[in-house]
Design a protein around this motif. Structure first.
Motif, PDB file in Angstrom:
ATOM      1  N   LEU A 176    -111.701  29.996  43.116  1.00 24.40           N
ATOM      2  CA  LEU A 176    -111.059  29.392  41.942  1.00 24.40           C
ATOM      3  C   LEU A 176    -109.864  30.223  41.449  1.00 24.40           C
ATOM      4  N   LYS A 177    -109.332  31.049  42.299  1.00 19.20           N
ATOM      5  CA  LYS A 177    -108.162  31.828  41.920  1.00 19.20           C
ATOM      6  C   LYS A 177    -106.992  30.897  41.601  1.00 19.20           C
ATOM      7  N   GLY A 178    -106.271  31.183  40.520  1.00 21.51           N
ATOM      8  CA  GLY A 178    -105.179  30.311  40.090  1.00 21.51           C
ATOM      9  C   GLY A 178    -105.614  29.300  39.052  1.00 21.51           C
ATOM     10  N   LEU A 179    -106.801  29.481  38.506  1.00 24.18           N
ATOM     11  CA  LEU A 179    -107.357  28.564  37.517  1.00 24.18           C
ATOM     12  C   LEU A 179    -106.551  28.634  36.217  1.00 24.18           C
ATOM     13  N   VAL A 180    -106.330  27.454  35.594  1.00 26.28           N
ATOM     14  CA  VAL A 180    -105.672  27.396  34.289  1.00 26.28           C
ATOM     15  C   VAL A 180    -106.499  26.516  33.355  1.00 26.28           C
ATOM     16  N   MET A 181    -106.246  26.635  32.035  1.00 25.44           N
ATOM     17  CA  MET A 181    -107.053  25.911  31.067  1.00 25.44           C
ATOM     18  C   MET A 181    -106.181  25.366  29.939  1.00 25.44           C
ATOM     19  N   SER A 182    -106.570  24.203  29.396  1.00 24.60           N
ATOM     20  CA  SER A 182    -105.921  23.630  28.219  1.00 24.60           C
ATOM     21  C   SER A 182    -106.998  23.128  27.264  1.00 24.60           C
ATOM     22  N   GLY A 183    -106.603  22.871  26.015  1.00 23.09           N
ATOM     23  CA  GLY A 183    -107.555  22.411  25.009  1.00 23.09           C
ATOM     24  C   GLY A 183    -107.494  23.275  23.772  1.00 23.09           C
ATOM     25  N   LYS A 184    -108.548  23.253  22.967  1.00 22.97           N
ATOM     26  CA  LYS A 184    -108.565  24.074  21.762  1.00 22.97           C
ATOM     27  C   LYS A 184    -109.991  24.379  21.324  1.00 22.97           C
ATOM     28  N   THR A 185    -110.120  25.476  20.582  1.00 23.93           N
ATOM     29  CA  THR A 185    -111.394  25.812  19.940  1.00 23.93           C
ATOM     30  C   THR A 185    -111.132  25.996  18.454  1.00 23.93           C
ATOM     31  N   ILE A 186    -112.086  25.588  17.639  1.00 25.62           N
ATOM     32  CA  ILE A 186    -111.959  25.685  16.181  1.00 25.62           C
ATOM     33  C   ILE A 186    -113.005  26.673  15.679  1.00 25.62           C
ATOM     34  N   TRP A 187    -112.540  27.710  14.994  1.00 28.44           N
ATOM     35  CA  TRP A 187    -113.421  28.746  14.457  1.00 28.44           C
ATOM     36  C   TRP A 187    -113.447  28.591  12.941  1.00 28.44           C
ATOM     37  N   LYS A 188    -114.615  28.400  12.380  1.00 31.29           N
ATOM     38  CA  LYS A 188    -114.697  28.143  10.943  1.00 31.29           C
ATOM     39  C   LYS A 188    -115.716  29.047  10.273  1.00 31.29           C
ATOM     40  N   ASN A 189    -115.279  29.656   9.173  1.00 28.40           N
ATOM     41  CA  ASN A 189    -116.160  30.422   8.301  1.00 28.40           C
ATOM     42  C   ASN A 189    -116.740  29.497   7.234  1.00 28.40           C
ATOM     43  N   PRO A 190    -117.760  29.922   6.516  1.00 28.65           N
ATOM     44  CA  PRO A 190    -118.351  29.044   5.495  1.00 28.65           C
ATOM     45  C   PRO A 190    -117.362  28.569   4.436  1.00 28.65           C
ATOM     46  N   ASN A 191    -116.366  29.397   4.110  1.00 24.47           N
ATOM     47  CA  ASN A 191    -115.423  29.055   3.033  1.00 24.47           C
ATOM     48  C   ASN A 191    -114.065  28.598   3.527  1.00 24.47           C
ATOM     49  N   GLY A 192    -113.922  28.411   4.828  1.00 25.65           N
ATOM     50  CA  GLY A 192    -112.632  27.938   5.330  1.00 25.65           C
ATOM     51  C   GLY A 192    -112.333  28.459   6.714  1.00 25.65           C
ATOM     52  N   TYR A 193    -111.072  28.260   7.121  1.00 25.15           N
ATOM     53  CA  TYR A 193    -110.669  28.597   8.479  1.00 25.15           C
ATOM     54  C   TYR A 193    -110.073  29.991   8.619  1.00 25.15           C
ATOM     55  N   LEU A 194    -109.898  30.711   7.523  1.00 24.15           N
ATOM     56  CA  LEU A 194    -109.323  32.053   7.636  1.00 24.15           C
ATOM     57  C   LEU A 194    -110.230  32.959   8.464  1.00 24.15           C
ATOM     58  N   PRO A 195    -109.664  33.707   9.420  1.00 23.62           N
ATOM     59  CA  PRO A 195    -110.470  34.705  10.129  1.00 23.62           C
ATOM     60  C   PRO A 195    -111.070  35.702   9.146  1.00 23.62           C
ATOM     61  N   GLY A 196    -112.212  36.259   9.505  1.00 14.27           N
ATOM     62  CA  GLY A 196    -112.959  37.108   8.587  1.00 14.27           C
ATOM     63  C   GLY A 196    -112.175  38.266   8.019  1.00 14.27           C
ATOM     64  N   ARG A 197    -111.325  38.905   8.842  1.00 14.33           N
ATOM     65  CA  ARG A 197    -110.552  40.054   8.365  1.00 14.33           C
ATOM     66  C   ARG A 197    -109.520  39.636   7.325  1.00 14.33           C
TER      67      ARG A 197
ATOM     68  N   TRP B 155    -114.790  44.858  10.590  1.00 11.84           N
ATOM     69  CA  TRP B 155    -113.748  43.917  10.198  1.00 11.84           C
ATOM     70  C   TRP B 155    -113.836  43.508   8.729  1.00 11.84           C
ATOM     71  N   GLN B 156    -115.018  43.582   8.127  1.00 10.24           N
ATOM     72  CA  GLN B 156    -115.178  43.146   6.743  1.00 10.24           C
ATOM     73  C   GLN B 156    -114.464  44.058   5.745  1.00 10.24           C
ATOM     74  N   SER B 157    -114.204  45.294   6.126  1.00  9.95           N
ATOM     75  CA  SER B 157    -113.476  46.217   5.243  1.00  9.95           C
ATOM     76  C   SER B 157    -112.067  46.513   5.751  1.00  9.95           C
ATOM     77  N   ALA B 158    -111.652  45.886   6.853  1.00 15.50           N
ATOM     78  CA  ALA B 158    -110.333  46.161   7.435  1.00 15.50           C
ATOM     79  C   ALA B 158    -109.188  45.692   6.547  1.00 15.50           C
ATOM     80  N   TRP B 159    -109.440  44.712   5.670  1.00 12.16           N
ATOM     81  CA  TRP B 159    -108.379  44.198   4.802  1.00 12.16           C
ATOM     82  C   TRP B 159    -107.854  45.270   3.852  1.00 12.16           C
ATOM     83  N   ILE B 160    -108.667  46.285   3.576  1.00 15.86           N
ATOM     84  CA  ILE B 160    -108.246  47.346   2.656  1.00 15.86           C
ATOM     85  C   ILE B 160    -107.056  48.109   3.223  1.00 15.86           C
TER      86      ILE B 160
END
Length: 515
Positions: free
Chosen positions: A187-208, A425-430
């Motif tokens: 399978l060398k030369g494999l490519v991919m298309s599409g999307k993934t949706i990552w959601k936190n309880p309060n919205g789409y912002l990444p945790g950091r 990551w939970q304290s990285a925003w500081i």
């Protein structure tokens, strides 16, 4: 100081900025990770494509925190497809692996203490009982269902295969990683298309990034309070405003504008999961302008602009060149860090772009303290006590700021060096928030020392010889000149009248003697 390097640096940064903008002004998503024919790359004995890394908070039912797969399609080469007949069932396997950072050692293994492999080899199949040609997975100590491995099979001699649209619920808070892995060398030369949706309880912002949205609310309020206090004084003493205070007003306005823009950008990102490149670029540009003007303001104050010199003279072009160079370096760094950001993990390009900004900051600090030292010497020689007191307070605040910056940089290096997998990551925003707080604190000190008032002329430049006398007199009598000055004039007249009377008496005595 040698400024020739600034000309070369500016030219390089301009070219780099244009290239970055050309590449980045395309549609880009953040928590909605998109894949547009992304190629797999060889990693060890596997072909691998990273799908993203984000901090996700747990939700008890899993319905509010998840990773969703939509329209994910894998494409293999025609040569790989032609090796199989149309009637064959499984002609190629792609595996989707999701694991929490703490379980990273549960993916892959090594035989006889050799190099670690992602895919199961004949030796590992005997030792660990894994299935040859598939990803090595060991159950987590906390949950036997993790790491998650989803299989996607090619059929017959088809060029593509599509993954089912599924949701993977997140029931444990952690830093999650997604990889698409193919162990089949055909399978060398494999490519991919599409999307993934990552959601936190309060919205789409990444945790950091999520805590930063609330942080910018408080920073906006802080700038509003500072703006109200400053503009009340600014309007009240409009006739006594100095050029330096106009510059401070511009920095305060830009700071308030930047904080509001950051909050708006994060709020939109959290609600939609999409981070438009144009909007984010606009926000980081305002931030780069604010940071550049703040540094130039501090430099001009240190040079004694408007205090010991009416203009910067021949240094104006050098100061502007330094400001433009810093703006370009900061703009490139912020574009790399924020524009089109998909994951909570910083890219390698940022490490190289930090160096020019760090070098320019070091150069600025050297120039600022050199200029500040000369300004203090001049004020001491002129015995300008009021101006000297203000500049001593300013130099102390600046020294505290530099010391705090150095300590924080050391902490930041330690933080990142001891957390290579972003598990904190939970304290990285500081890390990001500290610099905004420090800049705001220094701005407050400058506003306090150079606040518009009836005594603004106490630090105004004067060419008169008796500058100290005039300075003290103006600062003490600025608010009520008629009463005090008239009293001084009256006393002076009385003294002059007394002297004249004495002279007249002496003349009369002399005349009497002659008679």
């Amino acid at each position: 100081m040698d400024f020739s390097f600034l000309h070369k640096t500016t030219s390089i940064l301009i070219v780099a900025l244009i290239s970055f903008l050309f590449l980045l002004f395309q549609s880009s998503n953040a928590s909605i990770h998109t894949y547009d024919n992304n190629p797999f790359r060889d990693v060890g004995n596997s072909a691998l494509l990273p799908g993203g890394s984000e901090g996700l908070a747990a939700s008890l039912d899993g319905s509010r925190s998840f990773i969703r797969f939509e329209n994910v399609t894998f494409w293999r080469t025609k040569a790989a497809a032609d090796e199989h007949s149309e009637m064959e069932h499984s002609t190629g396997l792609v595996q989707v692996v999701i694991f929490e950072a703490a379980d990273r050692n549960n993916i892959g293994g090594s035989a006889y203490g050799g190099q670690r492999s992602i895919c199961c080899t004949p030796d590992l199949a005997k030792l660990e009982g894994c299935k040859q040609g598939e990803v090595i997975r060991m159950p987590s100590a906390t949950d036997i269902n993790w790491p998650i491995v989803l299989n996607v099979q090619f059929s017959g001699n088809y060029l593509s295969t599509k993954m089912d649209n599924v949701d993977v619920p997140i029931t444990k808070t952690g830093m999650y990683n997604l990889f698409f892995i193919a162990c089949d060398p055909k399978l060398k030369g494999l490519v991919m298309s599409g999307k993934t949706i990552w959601k936190n309880p309060n919205g789409y912002l990444p945790g950091r990034m999520a805590p930063l949205m609330n942080f910018y609310v408080y920073m906006s309020l802080a700038y509003v309070v500072l703006s109200v206090i400053w503009f009340i004084q600014y309007v009240r003493y409009w006739k006594d405003i100095l050029q330096l205070q106009h510059c401070i007003t511009a920095v305060i306005t830009l700071g308030l504008f930047e904080m509001i823009l950051w909050f708006s950008e994060y709020a939109n990102f959290n609600n939609t999961g999409i981070r438009p490149v144009v909007i984010t670029t606009w926000v980081v540009t305002v931030g780069a302008v604010r940071k550049s003007l703040t540094r130039l303001l501090i430099l001009c104050v240190s040079m004694g602009y408007g205090v010991v010199r009416p203009t910067l003279g021949g240094l104006t072009s050098k100061v502007l060149l330094l400001g433009a160079t810093y703006f370009l370096a900061s703009e490139l760094l912020d574009i790399t860090e924020f524009v089109g950001t998909i994951s909570d993990i910083s890219g390698r390009a940022r490490l190289f772009l930090v160096l020019p900004v760090a070098f320019l900051d070091a150069f600025l600090i050297l120039w600022i303290f050199t200029s500040l030292s000369k300004t203090l010497e001049q004020l001491q020689a002129k015995r300008s006590s009021i101006k000297l007191d203000i500049y001593r307070k300013f130099s102390n605040a600046l020294a505290v700021t530099v010391i705090a910056s150095v300590i924080w940089i050391a902490y930041e290096v330690y933080f990142k060096a001891t957390d290579p997998f972003n598990e904190r990551w939970q304290s990285a925003w500081i890390i990001t928030a500290f610099w905004d707080v420090l800049a705001f604190a220094l701005l407050c000190v400058i506003c306090y020392l150079w606040a518009p008032s009836q005594n603004s002329q106490r630090y105004a430049y004067s060419e008169e010889v008796g500058e100290e006398y005039d300075e003290e007199t103006q600062s003490l009598t600025r608010g009520k000149p008629e009463g005090d000055l008239s009293l001084v004039k009256q006393e002076k007249k009385e003294k002059d009248a007394g002297v004249t009377a004495n002279i007249s008496d002496e003349d009369d005595v002399e005349e009497d003697k002659r008679e």
